[in-house]
Design a protein around this motif. Structure first.
Motif, short mmCIF file in Angstrom:
data_model
loop_
_atom_site.label_atom_id
_atom_site.label_comp_id
_atom_site.label_asym_id
_atom_site.label_seq_id
_atom_site.Cartn_x
_atom_site.Cartn_y
_atom_site.Cartn_z
N LYS A 36 0.85 -1.18 0.00
CA LYS A 36 0.00 0.00 0.00
C LYS A 36 0.88 1.23 0.00
CE LYS A 36 -4.29 -1.61 2.14
NZ LYS A 36 -5.15 -1.16 1.03
N CYS A 37 0.49 2.18 -0.78
CA CYS A 37 1.27 3.42 -0.86
C CYS A 37 1.19 4.13 0.48
CB CYS A 37 0.73 4.31 -1.97
SG CYS A 37 1.63 5.90 -2.11
N LYS A 38 2.33 4.54 0.98
CA LYS A 38 2.38 5.20 2.27
C LYS A 38 1.79 6.63 2.21
CE LYS A 38 6.44 2.70 3.97
NZ LYS A 38 7.82 2.84 4.47
N ASN A 39 1.74 7.17 1.00
CA ASN A 39 1.25 8.56 0.86
C ASN A 39 -0.26 8.61 0.63
OD1 ASN A 39 1.51 11.42 0.60
ND2 ASN A 39 1.43 11.19 -1.64
N CYS A 40 -0.78 7.78 -0.36
CA CYS A 40 -2.21 7.82 -0.70
C CYS A 40 -2.96 6.56 -0.32
CB CYS A 40 -2.37 8.11 -2.18
SG CYS A 40 -1.77 6.76 -3.23
N ASN A 41 -2.27 5.58 0.25
CA ASN A 41 -2.86 4.32 0.68
C ASN A 41 -3.44 3.52 -0.48
OD1 ASN A 41 -3.27 2.58 2.86
ND2 ASN A 41 -5.40 3.20 3.09
N GLY A 42 -2.93 3.70 -1.67
CA GLY A 42 -3.38 2.95 -2.82
C GLY A 42 -2.77 1.56 -2.85
N CYS A 55 4.47 5.16 -6.90
CA CYS A 55 3.01 5.00 -6.82
C CYS A 55 2.37 5.59 -8.09
CB CYS A 55 2.46 5.71 -5.58
SG CYS A 55 0.66 5.56 -5.43
N TYR A 57 -0.62 6.32 -8.46
CA TYR A 57 -1.75 7.20 -8.13
C TYR A 57 -1.27 8.61 -7.75
CZ TYR A 57 -3.92 2.61 -7.82
OH TYR A 57 -4.34 1.33 -8.09
N CYS A 58 -0.27 8.63 -6.92
CA CYS A 58 0.19 9.95 -6.45
C CYS A 58 1.61 10.28 -6.87
CB CYS A 58 0.05 10.04 -4.94
SG CYS A 58 1.11 8.86 -4.05
N ASP A 60 4.29 9.06 -5.61
CA ASP A 60 5.23 9.00 -4.48
C ASP A 60 6.27 7.90 -4.73
OD1 ASP A 60 6.22 9.70 -1.92
OD2 ASP A 60 5.33 7.87 -1.13
#
Length: 441
Positions: A36-42, A55, A57-58, A60
């Motif tokens: 899971k992305c630590k920044n956007c939780n994707g 990531c 999505y964001c 990161d």
């Protein structure tokens, strides 16, 4: 799956990213993990071997952190590798140690090792003899030989590590080669500085003050203390010897005098006993002892005579205690007993005359003096030879025998001997010492 370059989400099996055109084939054997992305939780699916992810999505960018299970597996794998490496290292070390022991054992049993050890002692004896005789250069060469042979043996035993193989052989060979300059320097020293050229330094203390100085500049003083003086004087002609006796008489040594063709003995008023010996045509020995030493010798002789008398008396008493029935003997038996008694008396008389010197001691000292004569003869031949290498085996044998005689000689304690034994011991050892000194050995 996601594009490894821009992070865009693309369908599985797509060859190229529709967004950036990057080739998106999944490498065979890739280890894909879900994160899971630590920044956007994707939700992400990334290659764990790449070490980091982007990531989609964001955008990161983070490092991939393995799970606990993955970390444990890595620790196990690394631990196993370290244990395997340690096991291999220990095995190699054990093999090297066993190989070293086998090499040491083989070298210790080899003839090369035994010869090296023998020459260590031979060179050591040669060094001591050279320095004692004033052969400084020969002594230094023998010292170097001793060191080379010793280091060679220690390297052969692998006690001292050698940087290159067979260095120990080269050192031993070099030590053998030095035998040639050793012989040359010894021969040169002998030819230019013989014992007869040794300057006499007459002492001004001790009991030497009771004696006149000889009319020569050559010789040496071996002992000079409050009780004993001994000197070996060189280049003494018969006239010089006769004049020295007259000088000693003027010094007061004319009491209880006794003169032979080769010696002169006398006392002075204080009780000092002098003995001069002139065995050869060019040397003279001077022996002077104090009154205390004379008294000590007399007491020792008296004690020995008492012991001998008591022993004879005990033997006679034992003989008297045996009774014999004369009627059982025939006339022939009586004659045999008489003859046997005569032979016993003759033997006892002969033993009384010469028995004061122990037979074993006399035999040893005679054999020692005979060896010294042969040793000097060989060394003179060795010093004058141009081919000392061919005489090396004989040289080794003589040096070994000389060391053996010296060791046995030191084992005798002259203080515990009888007067006759001590006198004969002193006479022989003094004569041998004079011979060795005269030959510069």
């Amino acid at each position: 799956m996601f594009c490894s370059k821009c992070g865009a989400n693309i369908p599985d099996g797509t060859a190229f990213c529709p967004k950036c055109g990057n080739k998106c084939e999944t490498p065979s054997g890739a280890r894909m993990i879900k994160l899971k992305c630590k920044n956007c939780n994707g939700d992400l699916e990334v290659d764990a071997d790449k070490g980091e992810y982007i990531c989609p999505y964001c955008g990161d960018k983070e490092k991939i952190v393995d799970s606990d299970a993955v970390q444990i597996e890595k620790v196990k794998s690394n631990t196993y590798k370290e244990m395997e490496y340690a096991r291999m290292a220990n095995e190699n070390e054990r093999e090297a140690r066993n190989e070293k022991k086998e090499e040491q054992k083989a070298y210790r049993k080899s003839k090369f090792s035994k010869v090296t050890v023998i020459f260590v002692f031979i060179c050591l004896i040669a060094m001591i003899s050279s320095f004692s005789a004033g052969h400084i250069l020969s002594g230094i060469i023998a010292l170097i030989q001793t060191g080379l042979f010793a280091v060679s043996w220690l390297m052969g035993m692998q006690i001292i590590k050698e940087k290159k193989k067979f260095i120990y052989m080269a050192l031993a060979i070099l030590a053998f080669v030095l035998i040639v300059p050793f012989g040359a320097s010894h021969r040169g020293k002998s030819s230019t500085h013989s014992s007869s050229d040794r300057k006499l330094i007459w002492p001004e203390d001790g009991i030497a003050v009771y004696l006149p100085k000889p009319e020569t500049e050559y010789g040496y003083v071996m002992t000079n203390d409050k009780d004993t003086f001994y000197a070996s004087i060189d280049k003494i002609t018969d006239d010089v010897y006769s004049n020295y006796i007259d000088s000693c008489k003027k010094k007061g040594f004319d009491k209880n005098s006794a003169t032979t063709s080769t010696s002169y003995e006398a006392d002075n008023e204080d009780g000092y006993h002098l003995k001069l010996s002139h065995y050869t045509s060019d040397d003279m020995n001077i022996d002077l002892i104090s009154p205390d030493k004379v008294k000590e010798n007399e007491e020792s002789a008296e004690k020995q005579n008492t012991d001998v008398t008591e022993e004879i008396s005990e033997t006679e008493d034992a003989d008297d205690s045996e009774t014999v029935d004369t009627e059982e003997f025939t006339e022939e038996d009586t004659d045999n007993v008489t003859e046997e008694a005569d032979m016993t008396e003759e033997s006892d008389s002969e033993s009384a005359n010469t028995g004061v010197v122990d037979s074993d001691l006399k035999a040893f000292l005679d054999s020692y003096e005979a060896f010294i004569d042969k040793y000097i003869e060989f060394m003179e031949k060795y010093d004058n030879s141009d081919d000392t290498v061919s005489m090396l085996a004989d040289y080794t044998d003589y040096m070994s025998k000389y060391a053996d005689f010296a060791q046995k000689l030191d084992a005798y304690d002259s203080d515990s001997m009888s007067t006759a034994d001590a006198a004969y011991y002193l006479e022989v050892t003094t004569r041998c010492a004079a011979k060795l000194a005269k030959a510069s050995l």
